[in-house]
Design a protein around this motif. Structure first.
Motif, PDB file in Angstrom:
ATOM      1  N   MET A 249       7.189  -2.707  15.222  1.00 46.00           N
ATOM      2  CA  MET A 249       7.788  -2.901  16.539  1.00 46.00           C
ATOM      3  C   MET A 249       7.486  -1.703  17.435  1.00 46.00           C
ATOM      4  N   ASN A 250       7.441  -0.532  16.844  1.00 43.87           N
ATOM      5  CA  ASN A 250       7.008   0.675  17.556  1.00 43.87           C
ATOM      6  C   ASN A 250       5.601   1.013  17.086  1.00 43.87           C
ATOM      7  N   PRO A 251       4.578   0.805  17.917  1.00 43.85           N
ATOM      8  CA  PRO A 251       3.201   1.043  17.489  1.00 43.85           C
ATOM      9  C   PRO A 251       2.928   2.475  17.053  1.00 43.85           C
ATOM     10  N   GLU A 252       3.849   3.400  17.382  1.00 43.00           N
ATOM     11  CA  GLU A 252       3.669   4.797  16.997  1.00 43.00           C
ATOM     12  C   GLU A 252       4.266   5.115  15.629  1.00 43.00           C
ATOM     13  N   ALA A 253       4.982   4.172  15.035  1.00 44.79           N
ATOM     14  CA  ALA A 253       5.601   4.404  13.725  1.00 44.79           C
ATOM     15  C   ALA A 253       4.523   4.538  12.651  1.00 44.79           C
ATOM     16  N   PRO A 254       4.777   5.325  11.608  1.00 42.05           N
ATOM     17  CA  PRO A 254       3.736   5.597  10.618  1.00 42.05           C
ATOM     18  C   PRO A 254       3.461   4.465   9.635  1.00 42.05           C
ATOM     19  N   LEU A 255       4.471   3.680   9.288  1.00 38.74           N
ATOM     20  CA  LEU A 255       4.313   2.673   8.231  1.00 38.74           C
ATOM     21  C   LEU A 255       3.894   1.336   8.808  1.00 38.74           C
ATOM     22  N   ARG A 256       2.776   0.795   8.272  1.00 39.65           N
ATOM     23  CA  ARG A 256       2.284  -0.520   8.694  1.00 39.65           C
ATOM     24  C   ARG A 256       2.453  -1.519   7.550  1.00 39.65           C
ATOM     25  N   ALA A 257       2.378  -2.784   7.885  1.00 35.35           N
ATOM     26  CA  ALA A 257       2.408  -3.814   6.844  1.00 35.35           C
ATOM     27  C   ALA A 257       1.231  -3.626   5.880  1.00 35.35           C
ATOM     28  N   TYR A 258       0.098  -3.181   6.412  1.00 42.06           N
ATOM     29  CA  TYR A 258      -1.070  -2.921   5.563  1.00 42.06           C
ATOM     30  C   TYR A 258      -0.729  -1.922   4.456  1.00 42.06           C
ATOM     31  N   ASP A 259       0.033  -0.889   4.809  1.00 44.24           N
ATOM     32  CA  ASP A 259       0.391   0.139   3.829  1.00 44.24           C
ATOM     33  C   ASP A 259       1.321  -0.419   2.751  1.00 44.24           C
ATOM     34  N   VAL A 260       2.236  -1.287   3.165  1.00 44.10           N
ATOM     35  CA  VAL A 260       3.167  -1.905   2.209  1.00 44.10           C
ATOM     36  C   VAL A 260       2.404  -2.811   1.248  1.00 44.10           C
ATOM     37  N   VAL A 261       1.581  -3.692   1.803  1.00 47.60           N
ATOM     38  CA  VAL A 261       0.888  -4.695   0.997  1.00 47.60           C
ATOM     39  C   VAL A 261      -0.126  -4.065   0.052  1.00 47.60           C
ATOM     40  N   ASN A 262      -0.823  -3.043   0.519  1.00 48.25           N
ATOM     41  CA  ASN A 262      -1.893  -2.458  -0.296  1.00 48.25           C
ATOM     42  C   ASN A 262      -1.488  -1.200  -1.050  1.00 48.25           C
ATOM     43  N   GLY A 263      -0.325  -0.627  -0.711  1.00 42.82           N
ATOM     44  CA  GLY A 263       0.045   0.636  -1.338  1.00 42.82           C
ATOM     45  C   GLY A 263       1.278   0.615  -2.223  1.00 42.82           C
ATOM     46  N   TYR A 264       2.172  -0.340  -2.009  1.00 41.09           N
ATOM     47  CA  TYR A 264       3.410  -0.358  -2.795  1.00 41.09           C
ATOM     48  C   TYR A 264       3.132  -0.838  -4.215  1.00 41.09           C
TER      49      TYR A 264
ATOM     50  N   ALA B 276     -10.297  -5.970  -3.404  1.00 48.62           N
ATOM     51  CA  ALA B 276     -10.538  -5.395  -2.074  1.00 48.62           C
ATOM     52  C   ALA B 276      -9.208  -5.388  -1.331  1.00 48.62           C
ATOM     53  N   PRO B 277      -8.990  -4.408  -0.443  1.00 44.93           N
ATOM     54  CA  PRO B 277      -7.722  -4.370   0.304  1.00 44.93           C
ATOM     55  C   PRO B 277      -7.489  -5.660   1.087  1.00 44.93           C
ATOM     56  N   ILE B 278      -6.239  -6.068   1.150  1.00 43.06           N
ATOM     57  CA  ILE B 278      -5.847  -7.216   1.967  1.00 43.06           C
ATOM     58  C   ILE B 278      -5.700  -6.696   3.391  1.00 43.06           C
ATOM     59  N   SER B 279      -6.571  -7.111   4.292  1.00 43.47           N
ATOM     60  CA  SER B 279      -6.668  -6.458   5.595  1.00 43.47           C
ATOM     61  C   SER B 279      -6.126  -7.280   6.759  1.00 43.47           C
ATOM     62  N   SER B 280      -5.801  -8.550   6.534  1.00 40.75           N
ATOM     63  CA  SER B 280      -5.309  -9.369   7.644  1.00 40.75           C
ATOM     64  C   SER B 280      -4.077 -10.158   7.233  1.00 40.75           C
TER      65      SER B 280
ATOM     66  N   LEU C 143       3.836  -2.733  -7.851  1.00 43.36           N
ATOM     67  CA  LEU C 143       4.279  -4.084  -8.142  1.00 43.36           C
ATOM     68  C   LEU C 143       5.802  -4.204  -8.113  1.00 43.36           C
ATOM     69  N   GLU C 144       6.514  -3.270  -8.734  1.00 44.23           N
ATOM     70  CA  GLU C 144       7.969  -3.349  -8.838  1.00 44.23           C
ATOM     71  C   GLU C 144       8.628  -3.268  -7.466  1.00 44.23           C
ATOM     72  N   ARG C 145       8.069  -2.422  -6.592  1.00 42.02           N
ATOM     73  CA  ARG C 145       8.640  -2.281  -5.256  1.00 42.02           C
ATOM     74  C   ARG C 145       8.401  -3.539  -4.426  1.00 42.02           C
ATOM     75  N   LEU C 146       7.212  -4.117  -4.530  1.00 42.64           N
ATOM     76  CA  LEU C 146       6.930  -5.368  -3.828  1.00 42.64           C
ATOM     77  C   LEU C 146       7.863  -6.481  -4.300  1.00 42.64           C
TER      78      LEU C 146
ATOM     79  N   ILE D  74       8.398  -8.133   4.496  1.00 40.56           N
ATOM     80  CA  ILE D  74       7.510  -7.021   4.825  1.00 40.56           C
ATOM     81  C   ILE D  74       7.891  -6.414   6.172  1.00 40.56           C
ATOM     82  N   ARG D  75       8.206  -7.271   7.148  1.00 43.10           N
ATOM     83  CA  ARG D  75       8.582  -6.797   8.485  1.00 43.10           C
ATOM     84  C   ARG D  75       9.872  -5.983   8.433  1.00 43.10           C
ATOM     85  N   ILE D  76      10.839  -6.442   7.642  1.00 42.81           N
ATOM     86  CA  ILE D  76      12.090  -5.705   7.488  1.00 42.81           C
ATOM     87  C   ILE D  76      11.824  -4.315   6.927  1.00 42.81           C
ATOM     88  N   GLU D  77      10.937  -4.221   5.945  1.00 42.45           N
ATOM     89  CA  GLU D  77      10.611  -2.933   5.347  1.00 42.45           C
ATOM     90  C   GLU D  77       9.881  -2.028   6.338  1.00 42.45           C
TER      91      GLU D  77
END
Length: 319
Positions: free
Chosen positions: A133-148, A180-184, A150-153, A212-215
């Motif tokens: 919601m804030n484009p300046e925030a550090p965490l993106r959905a990409y980071d959650v999906v590709n970096g979290y 490969a990273p999930i990019s979209s 298994l247990e956290r997801l 994911i959006r809530i996180e």
């Protein structure tokens, strides 16, 4: 949650969700300051300023694009309006201390413009994976999906998405991203279809995207902090109207409003009241939440899950 096709469509913005119900909840207001904690595209705020000529408004939003649009839309009321960029959990405490606050509004839904603009990454058809919601925030959905891990997801999908096969969904994501990273968002939504089933017209990935959006935006944490601030500050006589869009949000608001309405705080096993029975901070303006009318549901299907709950804090003399 208002809808329009571009920043230039100032003349014909979509009517915001539950507008008649919001207006009714604040109908007793005269003068003072109303804080719109989630200004969005100022649909609610512009209507409230029009209906209450003595009312002043402070609008808060994390999205700079929303603030830019709202500055134009609220230009006719500029002498009564102040806009602030940031999260309402950070801004609200000092505002309540400094201003004669008579109303607090929050619409916790994602704006339709955010959903419709594919580059924001909220849509199932988006070619990127963002959801901030804030484009300046550090965490993106990409980071959650590709970096979290298994247990956290799995935890996110179970707790924030209320998804039953949370483990299977998390495992499918971990397996896919190993190649490969999930990019979209589009790719992620297609992956969800292999594990989840939609209900009726609901897309199978809806609850996963919600989780994911809530996180990414710490949405439940923001609501908790808003409620904590209100409980601590207790703005005398202020009306609080909060619009939720799923059961996790509604449960937080419902439980807190009920607790604030309790006159007796004695334990359930107590034979008689010994606390004095005067502990209520205020009263709920309706026992049940308000929801969209049939007319609104026809014109705006995204309003189907919206619920409005309203609470009025007591003045000192009301207690």
């Amino acid at each position: 949650m208002s809808t329009h096709s571009s920043k230039t469509s100032l003349q014909t913005p979509h009517i915001p969700v539950l507008l008649p119900e919001v207006m009714e909840s604040f109908s007793s207001l005269d003068e003072g300051v109303l804080i719109d904690c989630t200004l969005g595209y100022a649909g609610h705020s512009s209507a409230l300023l029009e209906a209450h000529p003595k009312l002043k408004l402070i609008g808060i939003d994390r999205d700079p694009e929303a603030l830019e649009f709202s500055a134009q839309r609220l230009a006719p009321y500029r002498d009564r309006v102040r806009l602030e960029h940031g999260s309402f959990s950070e801004r609200l405490p000092s505002l309540i201390d400094q201003e004669p606050v008579v109303g607090i509004l929050a619409d916790f839904g994602v704006s339709s413009l955010q959903l419709d603009k594919k580059e924001r990454g909220f849509s199932f058809a988006s070619e990127n994976l963002d959801m901030r919601m804030n484009p300046e925030a550090p965490l993106r959905a990409y980071d959650v999906v590709n970096g979290y891990p298994l247990e956290r997801l799995e935890y996110l999908f179970r707790e924030y998405g209320e998804i039953r096969p949370a483990g299977a969904l998390a495992a499918a994501i971990v397996k896919a991203r190993a190649n490969a990273p999930i990019s979209s968002a589009q790719e992620l939504a297609e992956l969800a279809k292999t594990v989840l089933r939609g209900k009726g017209k609901t897309h199978p990935a809806t609850q996963m995207f919600q989780a994911i959006r809530i996180e990414v935006n710490d949405e439940l944490g923001e609501i908790e902090r808003l409620l904590d601030t209100l409980e601590a500050k207790r703005p005398a006589g202020a009306i609080v109207s909060l619009i939720t869009f799923h059961s996790l949000e509604d449960r937080l608001v419902k439980n807190r409003f009920r607790a604030w309405s309790q006159k007796c705080i004695c334990p359930p096993e107590a034979i008689r009241c010994t606390c004095g029975g005067n502990h209520a901070l205020g009263e709920m303006l309706s026992r049940k939440p308000r929801s969209a009318s049939k007319e609104e549901l026809r014109s705006n299907p995204r309003s189907r899950s919206a619920k409005l709950r309203s609470f009025r804090f007591y003045e000192g003399a009301d207690r």
